[in-house]
Design an enzyme around this catalytic site. Structure first.
Site, PDB file in Angstrom:
ATOM      1  N   SER A 112       0.832  -1.195   0.000  1.00  0.00           N
ATOM      2  CA  SER A 112       0.000   0.000   0.000  1.00  0.00           C
ATOM      3  C   SER A 112       0.874   1.256   0.000  1.00  0.00           C
ATOM      4  O   SER A 112       1.608   1.492  -0.952  1.00  0.00           O
ATOM      5  CB  SER A 112      -0.963  -0.054   1.182  1.00  0.00           C
ATOM      6  OG  SER A 112      -1.965   0.914   1.073  1.00  0.00           O
ATOM      7  N   ASP A 160      -9.557  -5.126  -4.921  1.00  0.00           N
ATOM      8  CA  ASP A 160      -9.049  -4.046  -4.072  1.00  0.00           C
ATOM      9  C   ASP A 160      -9.848  -2.771  -4.344  1.00  0.00           C
ATOM     10  O   ASP A 160      -9.801  -2.223  -5.444  1.00  0.00           O
ATOM     11  CB  ASP A 160      -7.563  -3.815  -4.364  1.00  0.00           C
ATOM     12  CG  ASP A 160      -6.887  -2.899  -3.360  1.00  0.00           C
ATOM     13  OD1 ASP A 160      -7.582  -2.086  -2.729  1.00  0.00           O
ATOM     14  OD2 ASP A 160      -5.661  -2.993  -3.221  1.00  0.00           O
ATOM     15  N   HIS A 192      -7.642  -5.535  -0.499  1.00  0.00           N
ATOM     16  CA  HIS A 192      -6.468  -4.739  -0.135  1.00  0.00           C
ATOM     17  C   HIS A 192      -5.770  -5.375   1.062  1.00  0.00           C
ATOM     18  O   HIS A 192      -5.793  -4.858   2.183  1.00  0.00           O
ATOM     19  CB  HIS A 192      -6.907  -3.309   0.194  1.00  0.00           C
ATOM     20  CG  HIS A 192      -5.786  -2.324   0.260  1.00  0.00           C
ATOM     21  ND1 HIS A 192      -5.091  -1.903  -0.859  1.00  0.00           N
ATOM     22  CD2 HIS A 192      -5.228  -1.664   1.312  1.00  0.00           C
ATOM     23  CE1 HIS A 192      -4.172  -1.029  -0.504  1.00  0.00           C
ATOM     24  NE2 HIS A 192      -4.222  -0.872   0.814  1.00  0.00           N
TER      25      HIS A 192
END
Length: 232
Positions: A112, A160, A192
């Site tokens: 991320s 995601d 995610h």
């Protein structure tokens, strides 16, 4: 920088590989331990460093961040990332010097926000790491040139909703256009998260992908046949 978890090989010598794991926003170094353990199992002689984000997470009571996402936009993301990148590059160079690990054996492994930092570091400092594994990440701005000394592995979940997979597809398309060395793996039904399927694919890429620069060096070293038009 604040604390850093370290998993060092038992021989205490110069590690053949250095892997730096970068967590997501609002998380901490401990959140990367499942990935670190998987990498340690496959690469037991590697040194693994898991630094904490530079600053306290400004949108919650716990966790760390590499840069603030408060009020973030497409316009103000790049300068925020650039400021974090400059701090991280100084830290990384110091870590490489301390462990006597060369850039070529260094891999940046980010999730991320950590993946954004890893990608932008490779973009600005070509060759500071030999590989980047970017889980569920994106570029702050799509690149206008491709790293020539760093191989990029993009790993994403198709489901995601935090960082849509289109960012990874757009990045791969741009890197291909620019002649970069990059791969993309998208896992169906994965959101995610650092999913085991993506971790397994990342390890496969580390073990099996031969960087383009290695092929080019081998081809350049190969003897060339001379052809003079005669009969052979």
């Amino acid at each position: 920088m604040s604390d850093c978890l370290e998993i060092l090989p038992p021989n205490q010598g110069v590690p053949p590989q250095l892997m730096v794991l970068l967590h997501g926003v609002g998380a901490d170094a401990a959140s990367m331990l499942p990935l670190a353990r998987a990498l340690q199992h496959e690469f037991p002689q590697a040194a693994l460093l898991i630094p904490e984000g530079f600053d306290a997470f400004d949108a919650g009571p716990q966790g760390r961040q590499w840069f603030s996402v408060s009020g973030i936009t497409e316009e103000n993301r790049p300068p925020r990332v650039a400021a974090a990148r400059e701090r991280f590059v100084r830290w990384l160079r110091a870590a490489q010097e301390r462990l006597r690990a060369t850039p070529a054996v260094t891999a940046l492994v980010g999730f991320s926000q950590g993946a954004i930092l890893a990608l932008e570091t490779a973009q600005a400092e070509d060759g500071l790491a030999g590989r980047v594994l970017a889980f569920s990440g994106r570029y702050a701005v799509l690149p206008d040139h491709a790293p020539q000394l760093t191989t990029l592995h993009l790993l994403h979940g198709a489901a995601d909703t935090v960082m849509p997979a289109r960012h990874a597809r757009e990045a791969l398309d741009r890197l291909a256009l620019l002649g970069g060395d990059a791969t993309l793996d998208i896992a169906e039904g994965v959101g995610h998260v650092l999913h085991p399927v993506l971790i397994e694919e990342a390890i496969h890429r580390l073990r099996s992908h031969i960087p383009h620069r290695t092929w080019q060096a081998a081809l350049g070293a190969a003897p060339r046949m001379q052809r003079d038009g005669g009969t052979h």
